[in-house]
Design a protein around this motif. Structure first.
Motif, mmCIF file in Angstrom:
data_model
loop_
_atom_site.group_PDB
_atom_site.id
_atom_site.type_symbol
_atom_site.label_atom_id
_atom_site.label_comp_id
_atom_site.label_asym_id
_atom_site.label_seq_id
_atom_site.Cartn_x
_atom_site.Cartn_y
_atom_site.Cartn_z
ATOM 1 N N GLY A 1 18.955 2.596 30.488
ATOM 2 C CA GLY A 1 18.381 3.505 29.357
ATOM 3 C C GLY A 1 18.070 2.851 28.232
ATOM 4 N N THR A 2 17.490 3.517 27.321
ATOM 5 C CA THR A 2 16.986 2.884 26.119
ATOM 6 C C THR A 2 17.963 1.803 25.484
ATOM 7 N N ALA A 3 19.137 2.191 25.107
ATOM 8 C CA ALA A 3 20.073 1.416 24.609
ATOM 9 C C ALA A 3 20.363 0.110 25.491
ATOM 10 N N LEU B 1 26.881 -2.288 17.702
ATOM 11 C CA LEU B 1 26.831 -1.192 18.715
ATOM 12 C C LEU B 1 26.289 -1.569 19.827
ATOM 13 N N MET B 2 25.734 -3.007 20.183
ATOM 14 C CA MET B 2 25.168 -3.311 21.305
ATOM 15 C C MET B 2 26.290 -3.997 22.230
ATOM 16 N N ASN B 3 27.579 -4.029 21.435
ATOM 17 C CA ASN B 3 28.617 -4.661 22.117
ATOM 18 C C ASN B 3 29.447 -3.978 23.034
ATOM 19 N N VAL C 1 17.457 -2.538 25.005
ATOM 20 C CA VAL C 1 17.785 -3.401 23.990
ATOM 21 C C VAL C 1 19.110 -4.427 23.843
ATOM 22 N N ARG C 2 20.048 -3.810 24.605
ATOM 23 C CA ARG C 2 21.299 -4.657 24.656
ATOM 24 C C ARG C 2 21.029 -5.925 25.641
ATOM 25 N N SER D 1 10.102 -5.170 15.069
ATOM 26 C CA SER D 1 9.886 -4.020 15.974
ATOM 27 C C SER D 1 10.030 -4.233 17.218
ATOM 28 N N ILE D 2 10.717 -3.291 17.835
ATOM 29 C CA ILE D 2 10.913 -3.210 19.246
ATOM 30 C C ILE D 2 10.442 -1.809 19.943
ATOM 31 N N ILE D 3 9.469 -2.013 20.830
ATOM 32 C CA ILE D 3 8.773 -1.065 21.477
ATOM 33 C C ILE D 3 9.252 -0.630 22.831
ATOM 34 N N LEU D 4 9.760 0.498 23.217
ATOM 35 C CA LEU D 4 10.524 0.772 24.396
ATOM 36 C C LEU D 4 9.327 1.489 25.524
ATOM 37 N N GLY D 5 9.209 0.656 26.552
ATOM 38 C CA GLY D 5 8.350 0.995 27.594
ATOM 39 C C GLY D 5 8.646 2.258 28.368
#
Length: 421
Positions: A101-103, A221-223, A106-107, A8-12
């Motif tokens: 941004g959100t992505a 996708l993160m690439n 994560v990246r 799980s990854i929660i975006l602050g």
């Protein structure tokens, strides 16, 4: 078990400017709600209730109090792989700047995630109020052989223009997506929803900002460093190339995006049957165990009041209000339609005497407080009158902010004796 395959990854969230001044000295996920919890407790508790216990919280602004809260709250067995970790934005040779941004968040954090064995990444927002069974969403994702799943909620035409709206086929596979559509486009974006939702005029499927990605796809996708946001770029660009499932949710959900929605969500807890149910044993909300004494109430008329532990209250009346931990309210005071967050500590008699404290933490005597949010550790002197409402214009001073008629007393502010707002 399926849930052992989920990370799980929660975006602050960003700076939280729309929740200012509550985010002046803390990150959005650390904002206190319901008198004793923090916003971040909601997605973490939903994860724990779904037996998903490997959780990262990503943040970059004012993260000290969030770090402290998580460190003091979420402890698991030494013999378990469970954890809740905060990842603040960090500069590395590869990443020189803040999360964009959100992505991008994560990246920049992927190297931390990839140290763990998981097949599915559950990506959540840290500033929403809801109780959802993530395990059912994960099961639906796996059963449909989807690569991406999006939690969706039916909304009406008025709200649809504020969300990412999608359309899905009979198998709930997403076929198209539009971000914050103009009202003129809405007739083309209705979706098949339950009869109950139709009766409420909620015919549009809005993205809740809750996603499941298969691990390999997320890595791929993160690439691409040009994509920085899930809602604006990743999701619209992925729908045609990757099977994307719409997982419909019809329970209570609110996006705590501004002071008005934050205030409404908290005051809503005083309803006879609140939409957000803190009393459901199967959907418990976890938070820091403070070991506080019970609240003491002397001669107060209470009506639709939610009162946390450790309070000392001598008010004349409290109505449709949420009173947070360690709150003190003096004789003959009236509190209506107000969220008082409470205090982080008690002032001792010795401290009051030694430091000659004239205005104590809490609300003094003979005060009238209505339509207000009182942040932590505030001092409101005797005979203060705060009467919030639409008649007030937006305003900011050193002590308070007025937004949409709601008076927000800043954290740690002192309101002098007899002051009127």
């Amino acid at each position: 078990m399926i849930n052992n395959k989920v990370l799980s990854i929660i975006l602050g969230g960003g700076q939280g400017s729309r929740l200012y001044p509550l985010t002046e000295s803390r990150s959005k996920p650390a904002v206190p709600i319901a008198g004793k919890y923090r916003l971040v407790d909601i997605p973490i508790s939903n994860c724990i209730n779904a037996d998903i216990k490997r959780i990262f919280v990503l943040t970059q602004f004012n993260s000290a109090s969030l770090n402290r809260h998580i460190k003091d709250t979420y402890h698991f067995s030494f013999f378990s792989s469970a954890f809740v970790d905060v990842l603040a934005a960090e500069q590395t040779p590869a990443n020189k700047g803040w999360f964009q941004g959100t992505a991008d968040a994560v990246r920049q954090s992927m190297h931390h995630f990839l140290r763990h064995d998981f097949e599915y990444a559950l990506i959540l927002s840290g500033d929403q109020l809801y109780q959802m069974d993530y395990d059912l969403m994960v099961e639906a994702h796996i059963a449909s052989n989807a690569e991406i799943s999006i939690a969706t909620i039916p909304v009406n035409a008025k709200d649809a223009t504020s969300f990412g709206i999608l359309k899905a086929n009979d198998e709930n596979v997403v076929t198209s997506f539009i971000e914050k559509p103009d009202a003129s486009l809405l007739p083309e974006w209705t979706s098949e929803v339950s009869d109950d939702m139709k009766h409420q005029g909620r015919n549009y499927l809005a993205s809740m900002g809750i996603y499941i990605f298969n691990r390999k796809l997320l890595v791929d996708l993160m690439n691409d460093p040009s994509t920085i946001d899930f809602g604006k770029e990743i999701i619209p660009q992925s729908i045609e190339a990757h099977k994307t499932l719409s997982y419909q949710y019809e329970g209570y959900w609110t996006d705590i995006g501004n002071i008005d929605s934050f205030f409404e969500a908290n005051i809503g807890l005083t309803d006879d049957i609140p939409k957000f149910d803190l009393y459901d044993k199967s959907k418990r909300i976890y938070t820091r165990a403070r070991m506080l004494p019970t609240s003491k109430i002397l001669g107060t008329t209470l009506n639709k009041a939610v009162i946390a532990e450790g309070c000392i209250i001598s008010a004349a009346k409290i109505e449709q209000s949420v009173i947070g931990v360690r709150s003190r309210i003096g004789n003959e005071s009236t509190v209506i339609n107000t969220y008082m967050m409470g205090c982080d500590y008690y002032e001792t008699l010795e401290e009051i005497e030694n430091y000659r404290i004239k205005i104590l933490m809490g609300i003094g005597e003979r005060c009238f407080i209505k339509n207000a949010i009182i942040d932590k550790n505030c001092r409101i002197g005797d005979d203060v009158r705060i009467n919030g409402g639409k008649h007030l214009e937006d305003k900011e001073t050193d002590m308070y902010v007025i937004k949409e008629g709601i008076v927000v007393i800043k954290k740690g502010a002192t309101i002098p004796v007899g002051y009127v707002i």
